[in-house]
Design a protein around this motif. Structure first.
Motif, mmCIF file in Angstrom:
data_model
loop_
_atom_site.group_PDB
_atom_site.id
_atom_site.type_symbol
_atom_site.label_atom_id
_atom_site.label_comp_id
_atom_site.label_asym_id
_atom_site.label_seq_id
_atom_site.Cartn_x
_atom_site.Cartn_y
_atom_site.Cartn_z
ATOM 1 N N ALA A 365 -113.117 -22.007 -9.586
ATOM 2 C CA ALA A 365 -111.819 -21.535 -10.706
ATOM 3 C C ALA A 365 -110.863 -22.717 -10.803
ATOM 4 C CB ALA A 365 -111.068 -20.516 -9.340
ATOM 5 N N VAL A 366 -110.800 -23.706 -9.859
ATOM 6 C CA VAL A 366 -110.259 -24.884 -9.994
ATOM 7 C C VAL A 366 -110.516 -25.506 -11.431
ATOM 8 C CG1 VAL A 366 -109.316 -27.037 -9.168
ATOM 9 C CG2 VAL A 366 -109.385 -25.018 -7.698
ATOM 10 N N LEU A 367 -112.070 -25.595 -11.394
ATOM 11 C CA LEU A 367 -112.534 -26.166 -12.755
ATOM 12 C C LEU A 367 -112.179 -25.617 -14.044
ATOM 13 C CD1 LEU A 367 -115.980 -27.095 -11.161
ATOM 14 C CD2 LEU A 367 -114.084 -28.715 -11.488
ATOM 15 N N LEU A 368 -111.590 -24.400 -14.044
ATOM 16 C CA LEU A 368 -111.253 -23.778 -15.148
ATOM 17 C C LEU A 368 -109.972 -24.293 -15.685
ATOM 18 C CD1 LEU A 368 -111.344 -20.022 -14.244
ATOM 19 C CD2 LEU A 368 -112.851 -21.255 -15.739
ATOM 20 N N GLY A 369 -109.445 -25.169 -14.994
ATOM 21 C CA GLY A 369 -108.368 -26.000 -15.363
ATOM 22 C C GLY A 369 -108.368 -27.232 -16.263
ATOM 23 N N LEU A 370 -109.854 -27.573 -16.514
ATOM 24 C CA LEU A 370 -110.226 -28.722 -17.386
ATOM 25 C C LEU A 370 -110.374 -28.239 -18.738
ATOM 26 C CD1 LEU A 370 -113.363 -30.146 -15.144
ATOM 27 C CD2 LEU A 370 -110.938 -31.099 -15.788
ATOM 28 N N LEU A 371 -110.317 -26.857 -19.059
ATOM 29 C CA LEU A 371 -110.207 -26.310 -20.408
ATOM 30 C C LEU A 371 -109.519 -27.079 -21.452
ATOM 31 C CD1 LEU A 371 -111.567 -24.473 -22.090
ATOM 32 C CD2 LEU A 371 -109.834 -22.732 -21.735
ATOM 33 N N PRO A 372 -108.228 -27.687 -21.194
ATOM 34 C CA PRO A 372 -107.289 -28.203 -22.159
ATOM 35 C C PRO A 372 -107.740 -29.529 -22.433
ATOM 36 C CG PRO A 372 -106.092 -27.338 -20.448
ATOM 37 C CD PRO A 372 -107.226 -27.137 -19.753
ATOM 38 N N ALA A 373 -108.758 -30.380 -21.537
ATOM 39 C CA ALA A 373 -109.371 -31.541 -22.058
ATOM 40 C C ALA A 373 -110.504 -31.326 -23.314
ATOM 41 C CB ALA A 373 -110.226 -32.012 -20.866
ATOM 42 N N PHE A 374 -110.706 -30.120 -23.381
ATOM 43 C CA PHE A 374 -111.880 -29.832 -24.619
ATOM 44 C C PHE A 374 -111.219 -29.029 -25.647
ATOM 45 C CE2 PHE A 374 -114.066 -30.083 -20.486
ATOM 46 C CZ PHE A 374 -114.819 -31.085 -20.608
ATOM 47 N N VAL A 375 -110.390 -28.076 -25.593
ATOM 48 C CA VAL A 375 -109.727 -27.244 -26.606
ATOM 49 C C VAL A 375 -108.274 -27.880 -27.315
ATOM 50 C CG1 VAL A 375 -110.574 -25.218 -25.671
ATOM 51 C CG2 VAL A 375 -108.340 -25.805 -24.952
ATOM 52 N N ALA A 376 -107.571 -28.656 -26.443
ATOM 53 C CA ALA A 376 -106.104 -29.125 -26.740
ATOM 54 C C ALA A 376 -106.589 -30.567 -28.011
ATOM 55 C CB ALA A 376 -105.530 -29.800 -25.820
ATOM 56 N N PRO A 377 -105.727 -30.672 -28.889
ATOM 57 C CA PRO A 377 -106.023 -31.736 -29.862
ATOM 58 C C PRO A 377 -105.855 -33.114 -29.376
ATOM 59 C CG PRO A 377 -103.761 -30.586 -30.102
ATOM 60 C CD PRO A 377 -104.513 -29.763 -29.513
ATOM 61 N N ASP A 378 -106.582 -34.044 -29.805
ATOM 62 C CA ASP A 378 -106.571 -35.416 -29.125
ATOM 63 C C ASP A 378 -105.421 -36.297 -29.933
ATOM 64 O OD1 ASP A 378 -106.930 -37.701 -27.899
ATOM 65 O OD2 ASP A 378 -108.866 -38.069 -28.514
ATOM 66 N N PRO A 379 -104.304 -36.452 -29.325
ATOM 67 C CA PRO A 379 -103.196 -37.335 -30.297
ATOM 68 C C PRO A 379 -103.681 -38.596 -30.752
ATOM 69 C CG PRO A 379 -102.634 -37.059 -27.948
ATOM 70 C CD PRO A 379 -103.922 -36.268 -28.158
ATOM 71 N N LYS A 380 -104.672 -39.089 -29.992
ATOM 72 C CA LYS A 380 -105.260 -40.459 -30.299
ATOM 73 C C LYS A 380 -105.833 -40.544 -31.393
ATOM 74 C CE LYS A 380 -105.325 -41.713 -25.299
ATOM 75 N NZ LYS A 380 -105.150 -40.342 -24.761
ATOM 76 N N GLU A 381 -106.690 -39.560 -31.974
ATOM 77 C CA GLU A 381 -107.548 -39.351 -33.029
ATOM 78 C C GLU A 381 -106.683 -39.550 -34.275
ATOM 79 O OE1 GLU A 381 -109.604 -35.688 -33.107
ATOM 80 O OE2 GLU A 381 -110.869 -36.297 -31.428
ATOM 81 N N PRO A 382 -107.059 -40.184 -35.281
ATOM 82 C CA PRO A 382 -106.438 -40.592 -36.649
ATOM 83 C C PRO A 382 -106.374 -39.481 -37.427
ATOM 84 C CG PRO A 382 -108.713 -41.701 -36.617
ATOM 85 C CD PRO A 382 -108.469 -41.161 -35.272
ATOM 86 N N SER A 383 -105.455 -39.151 -38.218
ATOM 87 C CA SER A 383 -105.158 -37.984 -38.863
ATOM 88 C C SER A 383 -105.996 -38.061 -40.226
ATOM 89 C CB SER A 383 -103.643 -37.774 -39.207
ATOM 90 O OG SER A 383 -103.013 -39.039 -39.812
#
Length: 383
Positions: A365-383
């Motif tokens: 259940a704690v590992l569900l907290g890793l979901l933002p690392a895959f679904v949230a936008p990466d601010p370091k990527e160029p637009s």
């Protein structure tokens, strides 16, 4: 026919370069997540940390938050605060262990690690001791208890590193607009004040003048104070020109209802939070907390009628924000359920002293907290 100036195509609204410039203005909004989603995710992980004292689960929560921060932290000055919260958490953990070592612990133990010289205290200080035997059971209890608080601090640090404080405060409801502006101004001017001090000290060093001591501080402080006053006057003029503080007329019944809902909601949130943090109030904690949140949100929405303002480029609450919040809420809910069904697994005992075991499905259940690392936008990527 009148000749067009050189470079006229660069200013054409239909040119590709102009289109790229217009899209670049709004690319930053699309590449960032709503700051409220990050805070709700982090607070949910902190709530999950309060449901257990198992050091393995707490370490897993810290690892999850650290991984999300490492992958989704923007390259901004305020995002570097995560290391400061980690250092603060380590200091809290160390202080908790030192207190258990020198001030004793109510936990009985049979595994004595060392014996410190004990200081005799008067009769009115009964129950308190300085020094004496230091047992492994007492240190283990202090470690578990301190690690829970350290995990909570690290989760708050993750929210500070992932969410822009100015964007978060700008997203506040209209009822909190004045407070949000005041905090935004404070957060904006404090870093600029530090930057002015560094710039003036560097300029004095280049001119061969002293920048340390009382004399250097006085000669640097006067220009810094003058610049801060000029910025304050300019900000006050800009806020006055934009109608800061202007309110709308609302009926007296609406004002009284707003005050009652807000005050009752805050009291319900405090009572519900206290119930969640105590074992006796676990049954009424969640209903009272949810009721208080609903009343407070209703009061804030009614109070927003007095604020006449618009928002420039507001942050969008999209599907990704819902997924980030849902992952954190799922971790908190599942750990609360696990604490109610199997409290021994989430609260390992220290008397007798045994090694803590990692419960499988709470860890999953704690590992569900890793979901933002895959679904949230990466601010370091160029637009």
């Amino acid at each position: 026919m009148r000749a067009r100036p050189w470079g006229w195509w660069r200013e054409s609204p239909s040119s590709p370069s102009s289109a790229r410039q217009r899209s670049g203005r709004y690319a930053d909004v699309g590449r960032t997540l709503h700051p409220g989603a990050w805070w709700l995710w982090a607070l949910a992980l902190g709530t999950a940390a309060t449901r257990t004292t198992n050091p393995l689960l707490l370490t897993l929560l810290i690892t999850v938050s650290a991984y999300v921060v490492a992958t989704r932290r923007p390259d901004t000055p305020w995002s570097r605060s995560y290391s400061a919260f980690v250092k603060l958490a380590l200091a809290v953990l160390l202080i908790r262990l030192l207190f258990a070592t020198f001030l004793g612990s109510p936990i009985p133990g049979t595994h004595t690690l060392l014996t410190l010289p004990e200081v005799g205290l008067p009769a009115w200080a009964q129950g308190i001791r300085l020094g004496g035997e230091v047992t492994a059971e007492a240190l283990a209890f202090a470690l578990y208890d301190g690690l829970k608080l350290a995990t909570l601090l690290i989760c708050v640090g993750a929210a500070n590193a992932l969410a822009s404080p100015s964007r978060l405060l700008k997203s506040l409801p209209g009822a909190l607009y004045e407070m949000g502006v005041a905090v935004v101004v404070a957060l904006t001017f404090a870093p600029s004040l530090i930057a002015d001090v560094r710039r003036l000290r560097a300029a004095r060093r280049l001119r061969g003048r002293p920048d340390k001591g009382v004399r250097g501080l006085l000669q640097v402080g006067l220009p810094v104070l003058e610049g801060a006053l000029e910025r304050s006057v300019s900000l006050a003029a800009a806020m006055d020109a934009r109608g800061y503080g202007r309110t709308a007329q609302v009926p007296a019944a609406v004002r009284r209802t707003t005050a009652a809902l807000t005050l009752g909601g805050l009291l319900g949130v405090c009572a519900g939070t206290y119930g969640l943090l105590t074992a006796e109030g676990a049954t009424y904690g969640i209903p009272v907390l949810l009721t208080g949140l609903a009343a407070a949100l209703a009061g804030l929405r009614l109070g927003g009628r007095r604020s006449l303002r618009t928002r420039y480029r507001p942050d969008r609450w999209d599907v990704r924000a819902w997924l980030v919040v849902a992952s954190g809420v799922a971790v908190a809910a599942l750990l609360a359920l696990a604490a109610a069904r199997d409290p021994a697994a989430l609260h390992p005992g220290v008397v007798p002293l045994v090694a803590p075991a990692l419960p499988l499905w709470p860890a999953a259940a704690v590992l569900l907290g890793l979901l933002p690392a895959f679904v949230a936008p990466d601010p370091k990527e160029p637009s």
